[in-house]
Design a protein around this motif. Sequence first.
Motif, PDB file in Angstrom:
ATOM      1  N   ASN A 192       4.869  15.645   7.730  1.00 20.12           N
ATOM      2  CA  ASN A 192       4.677  14.507   6.832  1.00 20.12           C
ATOM      3  C   ASN A 192       5.988  13.881   6.398  1.00 20.12           C
ATOM      4  OD1 ASN A 192       1.763  14.343   6.360  1.00 20.12           O
ATOM      5  ND2 ASN A 192       2.001  16.403   5.548  1.00 20.12           N
ATOM      6  N   HIS A 193       6.034  12.567   6.440  1.00 18.20           N
ATOM      7  CA  HIS A 193       7.118  11.826   5.807  1.00 18.20           C
ATOM      8  C   HIS A 193       6.653  11.448   4.406  1.00 18.20           C
ATOM      9  CE1 HIS A 193       9.893   8.596   4.796  1.00 18.20           C
ATOM     10  NE2 HIS A 193      10.672   9.009   5.760  1.00 18.20           N
ATOM     11  N   PRO A 222       8.708  11.003  11.535  1.00 19.90           N
ATOM     12  CA  PRO A 222       9.390  12.293  11.725  1.00 19.90           C
ATOM     13  C   PRO A 222       9.770  12.510  13.186  1.00 19.90           C
ATOM     14  CG  PRO A 222       7.493  12.560  10.294  1.00 19.90           C
ATOM     15  CD  PRO A 222       7.428  11.165  10.815  1.00 19.90           C
ATOM     16  N   SER A 223      10.989  12.981  13.390  1.00 15.72           N
ATOM     17  CA  SER A 223      11.464  13.255  14.744  1.00 15.72           C
ATOM     18  C   SER A 223      11.300  14.735  15.058  1.00 15.72           C
ATOM     19  CB  SER A 223      12.938  12.850  14.878  1.00 15.72           C
ATOM     20  OG  SER A 223      13.726  13.560  13.939  1.00 15.72           O
ATOM     21  N   GLY A 224      11.580  15.099  16.312  1.00  9.49           N
ATOM     22  CA  GLY A 224      11.503  16.490  16.723  1.00  9.49           C
ATOM     23  C   GLY A 224      10.343  16.749  17.667  1.00  9.49           C
ATOM     24  N   PRO A 225      10.220  18.000  18.144  1.00 12.58           N
ATOM     25  CA  PRO A 225       9.191  18.358  19.127  1.00 12.58           C
ATOM     26  C   PRO A 225       7.777  18.313  18.544  1.00 12.58           C
ATOM     27  CG  PRO A 225      10.989  19.965  19.102  1.00 12.58           C
ATOM     28  CD  PRO A 225      11.160  19.107  17.894  1.00 12.58           C
ATOM     29  N   SER A 226       6.814  18.010  19.418  1.00  9.92           N
ATOM     30  CA  SER A 226       5.395  18.049  19.073  1.00  9.92           C
ATOM     31  C   SER A 226       4.627  18.660  20.233  1.00  9.92           C
ATOM     32  CB  SER A 226       4.853  16.642  18.800  1.00  9.92           C
ATOM     33  OG  SER A 226       5.499  16.046  17.693  1.00  9.92           O
ATOM     34  N   ASP A 227       3.752  19.601  19.932  1.00  7.89           N
ATOM     35  CA  ASP A 227       2.907  20.222  20.952  1.00  7.89           C
ATOM     36  C   ASP A 227       1.648  20.715  20.260  1.00  7.89           C
ATOM     37  OD1 ASP A 227       1.963  21.419  23.322  1.00  7.89           O
ATOM     38  OD2 ASP A 227       2.851  23.328  22.782  1.00  7.89           O
ATOM     39  N   PHE A 285       0.847  -1.188   0.000  1.00  6.23           N
ATOM     40  CA  PHE A 285       0.000   0.000   0.000  1.00  6.23           C
ATOM     41  C   PHE A 285       0.884   1.241   0.000  1.00  6.23           C
ATOM     42  CE2 PHE A 285      -2.391  -3.339   2.101  1.00  6.23           C
ATOM     43  CZ  PHE A 285      -3.647  -3.249   1.514  1.00  6.23           C
ATOM     44  N   SER A 286       0.302   2.357  -0.422  1.00  2.00           N
ATOM     45  CA  SER A 286       1.006   3.636  -0.400  1.00  2.00           C
ATOM     46  C   SER A 286       0.649   4.365   0.893  1.00  2.00           C
ATOM     47  CB  SER A 286       0.608   4.486  -1.609  1.00  2.00           C
ATOM     48  OG  SER A 286       1.227   5.764  -1.544  1.00  2.00           O
ATOM     49  N   TYR A 287       1.680   4.755   1.654  1.00  2.58           N
ATOM     50  CA  TYR A 287       1.411   5.433   2.921  1.00  2.58           C
ATOM     51  C   TYR A 287       2.637   6.219   3.377  1.00  2.58           C
ATOM     52  CZ  TYR A 287       3.926   1.391   4.921  1.00  2.58           C
ATOM     53  OH  TYR A 287       4.856   0.425   5.206  1.00  2.58           O
ATOM     54  N   GLY A 288       2.396   7.152   4.284  1.00  5.20           N
ATOM     55  CA  GLY A 288       3.453   7.947   4.881  1.00  5.20           C
ATOM     56  C   GLY A 288       3.337   7.891   6.397  1.00  5.20           C
ATOM     57  N   ALA A 289       4.065   8.776   7.090  1.00  3.19           N
ATOM     58  CA  ALA A 289       4.055   8.773   8.555  1.00  3.19           C
ATOM     59  C   ALA A 289       4.097  10.196   9.087  1.00  3.19           C
ATOM     60  CB  ALA A 289       5.237   7.976   9.097  1.00  3.19           C
ATOM     61  N   GLN A 290       3.417  10.404  10.219  1.00  6.36           N
ATOM     62  CA  GLN A 290       3.414  11.675  10.909  1.00  6.36           C
ATOM     63  C   GLN A 290       3.614  11.437  12.403  1.00  6.36           C
ATOM     64  OE1 GLN A 290      -0.535  13.118   9.597  1.00  6.36           O
ATOM     65  NE2 GLN A 290       0.523  14.730   8.483  1.00  6.36           N
ATOM     66  N   LYS A 291       3.883  12.515  13.136  1.00  9.78           N
ATOM     67  CA  LYS A 291       4.035  12.436  14.591  1.00  9.78           C
ATOM     68  C   LYS A 291       2.943  13.271  15.248  1.00  9.78           C
ATOM     69  CE  LYS A 291       7.225  16.376  14.644  1.00  9.78           C
ATOM     70  NZ  LYS A 291       8.520  16.903  15.069  1.00  9.78           N
ATOM     71  N   SER A 292       2.716  13.020  16.551  1.00  9.43           N
ATOM     72  CA  SER A 292       1.697  13.752  17.293  1.00  9.43           C
ATOM     73  C   SER A 292       2.075  13.822  18.765  1.00  9.43           C
ATOM     74  CB  SER A 292       0.330  13.077  17.138  1.00  9.43           C
ATOM     75  OG  SER A 292      -0.650  13.734  17.910  1.00  9.43           O
ATOM     76  N   GLY A 293       1.673  14.909  19.398  1.00 13.00           N
ATOM     77  CA  GLY A 293       1.867  15.078  20.835  1.00 13.00           C
ATOM     78  C   GLY A 293       0.752  15.923  21.402  1.00 13.00           C
ATOM     79  N   SER A 330      13.728   9.271  18.075  1.00  8.34           N
ATOM     80  CA  SER A 330      13.816   8.355  16.930  1.00  8.34           C
ATOM     81  C   SER A 330      12.602   7.445  16.955  1.00  8.34           C
ATOM     82  CB  SER A 330      15.096   7.510  16.975  1.00  8.34           C
ATOM     83  OG  SER A 330      15.092   6.654  18.096  1.00  8.34           O
ATOM     84  N   ALA A 331      12.133   7.081  15.771  1.00  2.00           N
ATOM     85  CA  ALA A 331      10.992   6.168  15.675  1.00  2.00           C
ATOM     86  C   ALA A 331      10.990   5.525  14.300  1.00  2.00           C
ATOM     87  CB  ALA A 331       9.676   6.900  15.922  1.00  2.00           C
ATOM     88  N   MET A 332      10.612   4.259  14.266  1.00  5.37           N
ATOM     89  CA  MET A 332      10.596   3.511  13.010  1.00  5.37           C
ATOM     90  C   MET A 332       9.403   2.562  12.977  1.00  5.37           C
ATOM     91  SD  MET A 332      12.412   2.901  10.157  1.00  5.37           S
ATOM     92  CE  MET A 332      14.153   3.199  10.476  1.00  5.37           C
ATOM     93  N   LEU A 333       8.681   2.577  11.851  1.00  5.11           N
ATOM     94  CA  LEU A 333       7.635   1.600  11.565  1.00  5.11           C
ATOM     95  C   LEU A 333       8.252   0.515  10.693  1.00  5.11           C
ATOM     96  CD1 LEU A 333       4.816   4.167  10.768  1.00  5.11           C
ATOM     97  CD2 LEU A 333       4.730   2.521  12.658  1.00  5.11           C
ATOM     98  N   PHE A 334       8.466  -0.663  11.242  1.00  5.82           N
ATOM     99  CA  PHE A 334       9.173  -1.723  10.531  1.00  5.82           C
ATOM    100  C   PHE A 334       8.231  -2.481   9.608  1.00  5.82           C
ATOM    101  CE2 PHE A 334      11.892  -1.000  14.188  1.00  5.82           C
ATOM    102  CZ  PHE A 334      13.165  -1.023  13.611  1.00  5.82           C
ATOM    103  N   PHE A 335       8.665  -2.637   8.337  1.00  3.04           N
ATOM    104  CA  PHE A 335       7.887  -3.399   7.374  1.00  3.04           C
ATOM    105  C   PHE A 335       7.721  -4.837   7.859  1.00  3.04           C
ATOM    106  CE2 PHE A 335      10.379  -0.456   4.455  1.00  3.04           C
ATOM    107  CZ  PHE A 335       9.392   0.513   4.437  1.00  3.04           C
TER     108      PHE A 335
END
Length: 299
Positions: A82-83, A68-73, A35-43, A53-58
């Motif tokens: 968006n990745h 995506p890494s970094g701050p979330s608020d 499937f076609s998909y991307g990844a986002q972060k949330s806080g 660091s974060a990884m969704l393993f196939f």
Amino acid sequence: MMGGLIWGLLVSIFLIIMFSTIGCSSTMNNNLKKFSYGAQKSGPKGYPVNILSAMLFFKGENGGLPVPSGPSDGKWGAGISNHPHIERTLPDRLEVTFYSYAENQAYHGVFDLPYERLVELFQWGVDNPKVMGSMSFPIFSRFVVGVAPGGTVAVWIKGHGEQREVFFGQAEKLEVSLSSVFQVPFSSKEEAETFRVEVLQETVGKAQFNDIQKNGPPFDIWKRYREPFQWIIETKNNLPIKGLYVTHINGEFFKTKTDLPKINHASICKYLQVSFFILLCMRYQISRHSWECFFTVIK
């Protein structure tokens, strides 16, 4: 002579079995749905976090799609950063390391994701696409990884008018230096702590900062968001409702059809977009005042 023939025959049988097994394994991996998909972060709003660091393993692989890494608020469940989309097999594991500013604590966790359910939901999204004019799009196209104080980790799948929670778990505490979190070579712990406090106060504001200092983060609130209640939607003049676009406090949102009075069993609504048969469409933010008009909690 006979012994040599038997030995050769055994070797041949072993090689046939080995390559057949490898071939079957390769075929199984190749047959996994892509499937076609991307990844986002949330806080959560008011309690900033930083995904280190974060990884969704196939499925069945050691590689995967980075989150995506970094701050979330922001709003809990609202994906940001968006990745780029890829077309691969869906993930069956998540590994995440993050830092909570409000409690000065890092967390780490490795989690199994419900792969079969993910395939079912993504395929449903392909079979029931969002139609926009002459174009159509699969319903689900992104993973949203949310992290919160106390080690809370949640995963949603998101797309056109839909967001569904597919995982909720608990990460373990991890010791890390503030220098590695902020990428600043602090000369002392005191300097690092002063920097952390300044960043937290600038991010959340003085009032929220003082509340955190006094009461600490509400560690169980994100779990409580998921608690199901029995509730119904009512209208003052018994107007027939055509459909509901529901945003829940646990980060889920979706459009659904309903018949009044229908008892729903789900987490509390945050927003309702109600469409009537008279083609009137209004949007309500659930509050103490509007619950009496449209939203009644039974439990």
